[in-house]
Scaffold this motif. Structure first.
Motif, PDB file in Angstrom:
ATOM      1  N   VAL A  18     -18.524 -66.529 -98.304  1.00  0.00           N
ATOM      2  CA  VAL A  18     -18.195 -66.664 -99.716  1.00  0.00           C
ATOM      3  C   VAL A  18     -18.703 -67.990-100.259  1.00  0.00           C
ATOM      4  N   GLY A  19     -18.512 -69.058 -99.491  1.00  0.00           N
ATOM      5  CA  GLY A  19     -18.937 -70.382 -99.939  1.00  0.00           C
ATOM      6  C   GLY A  19     -20.440 -70.478-100.120  1.00  0.00           C
ATOM      7  N   GLN A  20     -21.184 -69.906 -99.166  1.00  0.00           N
ATOM      8  CA  GLN A  20     -22.647 -69.961 -99.250  1.00  0.00           C
ATOM      9  C   GLN A  20     -23.154 -69.171-100.449  1.00  0.00           C
ATOM     10  N   LEU A  21     -22.649 -67.963-100.636  1.00  0.00           N
ATOM     11  CA  LEU A  21     -23.096 -67.149-101.764  1.00  0.00           C
ATOM     12  C   LEU A  21     -22.710 -67.797-103.096  1.00  0.00           C
ATOM     13  N   ARG A  22     -21.497 -68.337-103.152  1.00  0.00           N
ATOM     14  CA  ARG A  22     -21.053 -68.994-104.379  1.00  0.00           C
ATOM     15  C   ARG A  22     -21.965 -70.172-104.709  1.00  0.00           C
ATOM     16  N   SER A  23     -22.246 -71.003-103.722  1.00  0.00           N
ATOM     17  CA  SER A  23     -23.095 -72.180-103.955  1.00  0.00           C
ATOM     18  C   SER A  23     -24.486 -71.781-104.425  1.00  0.00           C
ATOM     19  N   ARG A  24     -25.055 -70.732-103.828  1.00  0.00           N
ATOM     20  CA  ARG A  24     -26.404 -70.317-104.196  1.00  0.00           C
ATOM     21  C   ARG A  24     -26.458 -69.716-105.586  1.00  0.00           C
ATOM     22  N   ILE A  25     -25.321 -69.133-106.016  1.00  0.00           N
ATOM     23  CA  ILE A  25     -25.259 -68.611-107.388  1.00  0.00           C
ATOM     24  C   ILE A  25     -25.121 -69.766-108.377  1.00  0.00           C
ATOM     25  N   ALA A  41     -27.224 -56.596 -94.394  1.00  0.00           N
ATOM     26  CA  ALA A  41     -27.950 -57.830 -94.087  1.00  0.00           C
ATOM     27  C   ALA A  41     -27.005 -59.022 -94.044  1.00  0.00           C
ATOM     28  N   LEU A  42     -26.069 -59.084 -94.961  1.00  0.00           N
ATOM     29  CA  LEU A  42     -25.091 -60.171 -94.970  1.00  0.00           C
ATOM     30  C   LEU A  42     -24.180 -60.095 -93.748  1.00  0.00           C
ATOM     31  N   ALA A  43     -23.818 -58.879 -93.363  1.00  0.00           N
ATOM     32  CA  ALA A  43     -22.967 -58.703 -92.184  1.00  0.00           C
ATOM     33  C   ALA A  43     -23.650 -59.259 -90.940  1.00  0.00           C
ATOM     34  N   LYS A  44     -24.944 -58.995 -90.823  1.00  0.00           N
ATOM     35  CA  LYS A  44     -25.697 -59.483 -89.656  1.00  0.00           C
ATOM     36  C   LYS A  44     -25.852 -60.999 -89.718  1.00  0.00           C
ATOM     37  N   GLN A  45     -26.163 -61.517 -90.885  1.00  0.00           N
ATOM     38  CA  GLN A  45     -26.393 -62.954 -91.034  1.00  0.00           C
ATOM     39  C   GLN A  45     -25.152 -63.779 -90.745  1.00  0.00           C
ATOM     40  N   PHE A  46     -23.986 -63.288 -91.177  1.00  0.00           N
ATOM     41  CA  PHE A  46     -22.759 -64.075 -91.035  1.00  0.00           C
ATOM     42  C   PHE A  46     -21.836 -63.568 -89.934  1.00  0.00           C
ATOM     43  N   ASP A  47     -22.350 -62.625 -89.123  1.00  0.00           N
ATOM     44  CA  ASP A  47     -21.607 -62.107 -87.974  1.00  0.00           C
ATOM     45  C   ASP A  47     -20.257 -61.531 -88.406  1.00  0.00           C
ATOM     46  N   LEU A  48     -20.311 -60.646 -89.410  1.00  0.00           N
ATOM     47  CA  LEU A  48     -19.115 -60.002 -89.932  1.00  0.00           C
ATOM     48  C   LEU A  48     -19.326 -58.503 -90.012  1.00  0.00           C
ATOM     49  N   SER A  49     -18.243 -57.760 -90.119  1.00  0.00           N
ATOM     50  CA  SER A  49     -18.359 -56.315 -90.322  1.00  0.00           C
ATOM     51  C   SER A  49     -18.681 -56.040 -91.791  1.00  0.00           C
ATOM     52  N   ASN A  50     -19.161 -54.832 -92.067  1.00  0.00           N
ATOM     53  CA  ASN A  50     -19.448 -54.458 -93.449  1.00  0.00           C
ATOM     54  C   ASN A  50     -18.190 -54.527 -94.315  1.00  0.00           C
ATOM     55  N   ASN A  51     -17.046 -54.113 -93.756  1.00  0.00           N
ATOM     56  CA  ASN A  51     -15.789 -54.166 -94.506  1.00  0.00           C
ATOM     57  C   ASN A  51     -15.422 -55.601 -94.869  1.00  0.00           C
TER      58      ASN A  51
END
Length: 489
Positions: A18-25, A41-51
């Protein structure tokens, strides 16, 4: 197989996303109308599930930074690089003292910089003179998105059928169950309030005064006679009185009635009458006898609770009825004090008045997701722990409220709390079974005002026992009162 990640590690990764996306926006890396990378793609990049990624994106939606487009993706909202979502909260005047509200908002704004929470102080400016009336006006005028609400105001609003104007809320994990029950709608169990804090009424006393007078300090065996006898010995003519409380407060005088175990019941004609006149009169007399006792109770006319507490802080009184919230007026004072249970009633079980404050969201708000995000944060263990470390109020989250004292000194920002906390701060845990609420009197909340007027006449010797009891036996809404109020009484 790799070990399962801890919950904290997961939370850290989600916050990082959330912090990275917020900062880039906000810095323009993702410009207005750009689409964010796909959830996979975000799930893979940040090692999270799609949910989990979806949960993070929902937070950015709440902040007004992105818009979710079904079957397409997440698009950066127009003007998101410089626009913030602002939500307004109508607050009681004491909220700053009670939860260190400014600091709580600063914490929230650091976590969610795209959302600003604007507090406005609510005051009883309506004809009814109640905060519930102020909330009704605010809802009608759309002047606030959410509200701090006392359990009395909640009871009054629900009795008027106003539930449909507020958003249903799921209480946060860890909230004391009895608080969830207090804010639940009878018959449905549905809740419209997230509890924020609570307090019982307790006896607060000056330890040095007791030592000087050679008196043992109060304990759970104390009766009102013990209090009055000690107050007489603590009183020093021309210097201090033994006992005092702000008698006009709706969070003080009903306590004496509740201690009797009696209340009111509605008859077939719509009047409210005492269930046990003798018992109720005993509690009313006790209160009147105490506030009229010039040997122990000062005739000083306090205008509000902080002014009454100031007398205690200045050493002009030795004991007072206090809430944990009002103890915040002592948290920086250099005096030795402690708390004990209120004295036992003449008959019946131990009983004290309890008060609860929560957050309620208006259904008409244009920023519902942001409102729910703030409520969720205020109820989180982090925020509730901050309330516990910065104030003497009791947070609604049980793990935060009952946290070990050794953890008190460390503020989230590394500063020292330095609060003058009473030795028996954890007393509230032991007296929960004795909690009584205004609604336990059996009266609709609007009738507390005419009841109080009758009691003030009685305590001033302007009406006698017979007149008082006659008037108490026909309490009702005034002519012209809203029919719905009478029906929901």
């Amino acid at each position: 197989m790799p070990q399962r990640q801890s919950r904290k590690t997961f939370a850290d990764r989600l916050d990082h996303l959330v912090g990275q996306l917020r900062s880039r926006i906000l810095d323009g890396t993702y410009a207005e109308d750009d689409f964010l990378p796909a959830e996979s793609a975000l799930a893979k990049q940040f090692d999270l599930s799609n949910n989990s990624v979806r949960k993070g994106l929902e937070q950015l939606v709440a902040e007004g930074l992105i818009v979710k487009i079904d079957k397409v993706g997440s698009r950066v909202a127009a003007n998101s690089s410089h626009q913030r979502t602002t939500i307004t909260i109508a607050c009681y005047p004491s909220i700053e003292r009670d939860v260190a509200f400014t600091e709580l908002l600063e914490d929230f704004h650091r976590l969610y910089p795209a959302i600003r929470v604007k507090p406005i102080t609510a005051s009883p400016l309506t004809d009814s003179g109640s905060y519930a009336g102020t909330i009704r006006e605010s809802v009608a005028n759309g002047t606030a998105d959410l509200y701090t609400v006392h359990h009395m105001d909640f009871t009054e609003l629900i009795a008027e059928g106003a539930a449909e104007r507020f958003e249903p809320l799921v209480p946060a994990p860890g909230t004391y169950p009895f608080l969830n029950e207090r804010f639940a709608v009878d018959g449905t169990g549905e809740s419209f309030v997230q509890p924020l804090m609570f307090t019982p009424l307790v006896l607060c006393y000056n330890k040095d005064h007791f030592a000087e007078a050679g008196l043992l300090e109060p304990d759970s065996s104390w009766t009102w006679q013990h209090l009055l006898d000690s107050a007489a010995r603590l009183t020093v003519p021309g210097k201090r009185h033994g006992f005092h409380f702000f008698a006009l407060s709706d969070n003080r005088w009903p306590f004496f009635l509740l201690q009797t175990g009696a209340g009111f019941a509605r008859d077939d004609c719509g009047y409210y009458a005492p269930t046990d006149s003798a018992q109720l009169l005993g509690g009313i007399r006790l209160c009147g006898d105490i506030i009229g006792n010039r040997d122990v109770f000062p005739p000083y006319l306090s205008e509000n609770q902080p002014e009454a507490t100031r007398l205690f802080a200045e050493g002009k009184i030795s004991m007072q009825l206090a809430t944990y919230n009002s103890l915040n007026d002592l948290k920086r004072e250099a005096l030795r004090y402690d708390i004990a249970p209120v004295p036992l009633p003449t008959s019946g079980s131990p009983a004290t008045l309890a008060i609860a404050i929560g957050l309620m969201a208006g259904k008409a708000s244009q920023h519902k997701e942001a409102v729910k995000l703030f409520i969720s944060y205020a109820a989180s263990h982090e925020a509730q722990r901050a309330i516990r470390s910065r104030t003497l109020s009791i947070p609604a989250c049980k793990p935060a409220a009952e946290a070990a004292e050794r953890a008190e000194s460390a503020q989230p920002n590394g500063q020292q709390a330095g609060l003058n906390r009473p030795e028996h701060f954890q007393l509230f845990r032991d007296i929960i079974p004795s909690f009584r609420w205004h609604a336990d009197l059996g009266l609709p909340i609007p009738l507390l005002k005419p009841l109080h007027r009758l009691l003030k006449l009685y305590w001033s010797s302007m009406i006698d026992d017979d007149t008082l009891l006659a008037e108490l036996s026909r309490l009702s809404f005034p002519l012209g009162a809203d029919r719905a109020e009478q029906q929901h009484g």
